[in-house]
Structure formats: structure tokens, C-alpha cells
Design a protein around this motif. Structure first.
Motif, short mmCIF file in Angstrom:
data_model
loop_
_atom_site.label_atom_id
_atom_site.label_comp_id
_atom_site.label_asym_id
_atom_site.label_seq_id
_atom_site.Cartn_x
_atom_site.Cartn_y
_atom_site.Cartn_z
N ARG A 180 65.79 36.11 8.47
CA ARG A 180 67.12 35.52 8.64
C ARG A 180 67.33 34.57 7.65
O ARG A 180 66.29 34.03 6.93
CB ARG A 180 67.04 34.61 9.77
CG ARG A 180 67.11 35.22 11.33
CD ARG A 180 68.48 35.37 12.25
NE ARG A 180 69.53 34.32 11.80
CZ ARG A 180 69.92 33.43 12.64
NH1 ARG A 180 69.09 33.13 13.78
NH2 ARG A 180 70.74 32.43 12.24
N ILE A 181 68.45 34.57 6.98
CA ILE A 181 68.91 33.67 5.96
C ILE A 181 69.63 32.40 6.47
O ILE A 181 70.39 32.37 7.37
CB ILE A 181 70.09 34.59 4.83
CG1 ILE A 181 69.31 35.73 4.69
CG2 ILE A 181 70.15 33.52 3.77
CD1 ILE A 181 67.99 35.67 3.91
N THR B 89 67.18 47.38 -6.44
CA THR B 89 66.09 47.53 -6.95
C THR B 89 64.96 46.56 -6.30
O THR B 89 63.82 46.82 -6.09
CB THR B 89 65.97 47.40 -8.47
OG1 THR B 89 66.84 48.33 -9.04
CG2 THR B 89 64.70 47.61 -9.04
N PHE B 90 65.43 45.22 -6.21
CA PHE B 90 64.56 44.36 -5.55
C PHE B 90 64.15 44.70 -4.15
O PHE B 90 63.01 44.66 -3.85
CB PHE B 90 65.15 42.98 -5.60
CG PHE B 90 64.56 42.03 -4.58
CD1 PHE B 90 63.31 41.48 -5.16
CD2 PHE B 90 65.05 41.56 -3.45
CE1 PHE B 90 62.59 40.57 -4.29
CE2 PHE B 90 64.50 40.63 -2.73
CZ PHE B 90 63.09 39.96 -3.36
N MET B 91 65.23 45.19 -3.32
CA MET B 91 64.79 45.77 -2.01
C MET B 91 63.94 46.92 -1.83
O MET B 91 63.06 47.06 -0.88
CB MET B 91 66.05 45.70 -1.29
CG MET B 91 66.83 44.55 -0.93
SD MET B 91 65.95 43.38 -0.01
CE MET B 91 65.69 44.14 1.50
N ARG B 92 64.34 47.90 -2.71
CA ARG B 92 63.45 49.16 -2.74
C ARG B 92 62.03 48.78 -3.15
O ARG B 92 61.07 49.35 -2.71
CB ARG B 92 64.16 50.20 -3.80
CG ARG B 92 63.38 51.50 -3.91
CD ARG B 92 64.38 52.44 -4.74
NE ARG B 92 64.70 52.06 -6.12
CZ ARG B 92 65.68 51.43 -6.36
NH1 ARG B 92 66.76 51.55 -5.59
NH2 ARG B 92 65.80 51.24 -7.59
N THR C 159 70.81 41.51 2.23
CA THR C 159 69.49 41.52 2.28
C THR C 159 68.93 41.48 3.81
O THR C 159 68.15 42.21 4.32
CB THR C 159 68.63 40.72 1.27
OG1 THR C 159 69.26 40.75 0.12
CG2 THR C 159 67.11 40.77 1.52
N GLN C 160 69.67 40.42 4.30
CA GLN C 160 69.28 40.14 5.58
C GLN C 160 69.66 41.25 6.74
O GLN C 160 68.64 41.74 7.52
CB GLN C 160 69.96 38.99 6.33
CG GLN C 160 69.50 38.50 7.95
CD GLN C 160 70.56 37.28 8.36
OE1 GLN C 160 70.28 36.18 7.88
NE2 GLN C 160 71.37 37.40 9.23
N GLN D 150 67.23 43.51 8.90
CA GLN D 150 67.42 43.46 10.48
C GLN D 150 67.71 44.90 10.96
O GLN D 150 67.64 45.31 11.88
CB GLN D 150 68.50 42.75 10.81
CG GLN D 150 68.18 41.20 10.52
CD GLN D 150 69.15 40.25 10.91
OE1 GLN D 150 70.50 40.44 11.26
NE2 GLN D 150 68.80 38.81 11.22
N ALA D 151 68.62 45.67 10.06
CA ALA D 151 68.86 47.30 10.29
C ALA D 151 67.51 48.01 10.54
O ALA D 151 67.36 49.03 11.33
CB ALA D 151 69.53 47.79 9.41
N ALA D 152 66.11 47.70 9.71
CA ALA D 152 65.08 48.15 10.06
C ALA D 152 64.19 47.50 11.03
O ALA D 152 62.97 47.75 11.07
CB ALA D 152 64.27 47.96 8.59
#
Length: 136
Positions: A120-121, A77-80, A108-109, A113-115
Motif C-alpha cells: 500500500r502507498i 522497467t523498475f517493476m519488471r 505500482t500499488q 495488489q493485482a498479483a
């Protein structure tokens, strides 16, 4: 521990967002409690907007939160809600509160990165500062 940063972005309780600029880097500390994934995403949006207003493309974000990172459905939910556009055109280094929390942020990282985003974490503030300032 270092003294708190001098400026505060108001209106984000229970999160306190402290910040300062250090040459070409926006340094941000997240303190307090996350609340909902949507609320925490709005805090990140506020930092994005601050960086844009200051014309800064490098952000060093430091986790000093009292509670645990989002996982599972809350992380999704946070990422969306956060959306990949939050990171577009900026390099974001995120320092986990402790080394044992780095793993909670790795998904999350990887998503960022895939996008094709520069996120970076880190478990070390000094490593994060080097990367955000000098990585090519």
C-alpha cells in the motif's frame, strides 16, 4: 524532520538506505537519487533480503528521495526488474515523500495488489504505520 535511522545498508550509492527495527516492523528510509530502474530495484531487493535475515514480515518504507518517482517506461522497467517475488510473504507500506507524489506510485500499488500482494502507498506516515502493524 526526524533524525536519520541508525543503520545503513552499504554499497547502494547514489541511494542511501537507512534502517532500524521497531518491534516487529523493519523501518527503512530511502534517501538520495534513484539512478536507473534496475539500480533502484536492487535497493528494494537488499531491503527484502534484510527483512528475511531479520525474520521480519512487516516493512515500512519511507521515500526521502531527492528526485521524482519513475513513470512510464522507467516504472515498467523498475517493476519488471523488481519482480512480484520481492513482496511475497511480507506486508509493505510505502510512504511517499509528499502527498502530491502518492499518485505517481498508485499504478505500482495496483500492479502489486493485482498479483495478490500486500502493498500500500500512503501520503501519511502515521496511516502507513497503523496499516503495516494492524491490518488484517
Amino acid at each position: 524532520m526526524n533524525a536519520p535511522l541508525p543503520h545503513v545498508l552499504e554499497g547502494h550509492a547514489p541511494v542511501e538506505i537507512r534502517w532500524r527495527t521497531d518491534l516487529d516492523v523493519l523501518v527503512v528510509e530511502y534517501r538520495g537519487r534513484r539512478g536507473s530502474p534496475e539500480h533502484m530495484a536492487s535497493c528494494w531487493h537488499a531491503v527484502r533480503d534484510l527483512a528475511a535475515s531479520l525474520r521480519i514480515v512487516k516493512v515500512l518504507a519511507i521515500d526521502l528521495m531527492d528526485d521524482e518517482p519513475f513513470v512510464g517506461e522507467q516504472r515498467e522497467t523498475f517493476m519488471r526488474t523488481l519482480g512480484p517475488q520481492t513482496f511475497v510473504g511480507r506486508r509493505w507500506a510505502f510512504v511517499a515523500r509528499s502527498v502530491d507524489r502518492v499518485g505517481a506510485y498508485e499504478a505500482t500499488q495496483l500492479d502489486a495488489q493485482a498479483a495478490g500482494l500486500e502493498v500500500r502507498i500512503f501520503g501519511s506516515r502515521s496511516e502507513a504505520e497503523l496499516w503495516v502493524r494492524f491490518a488484517e
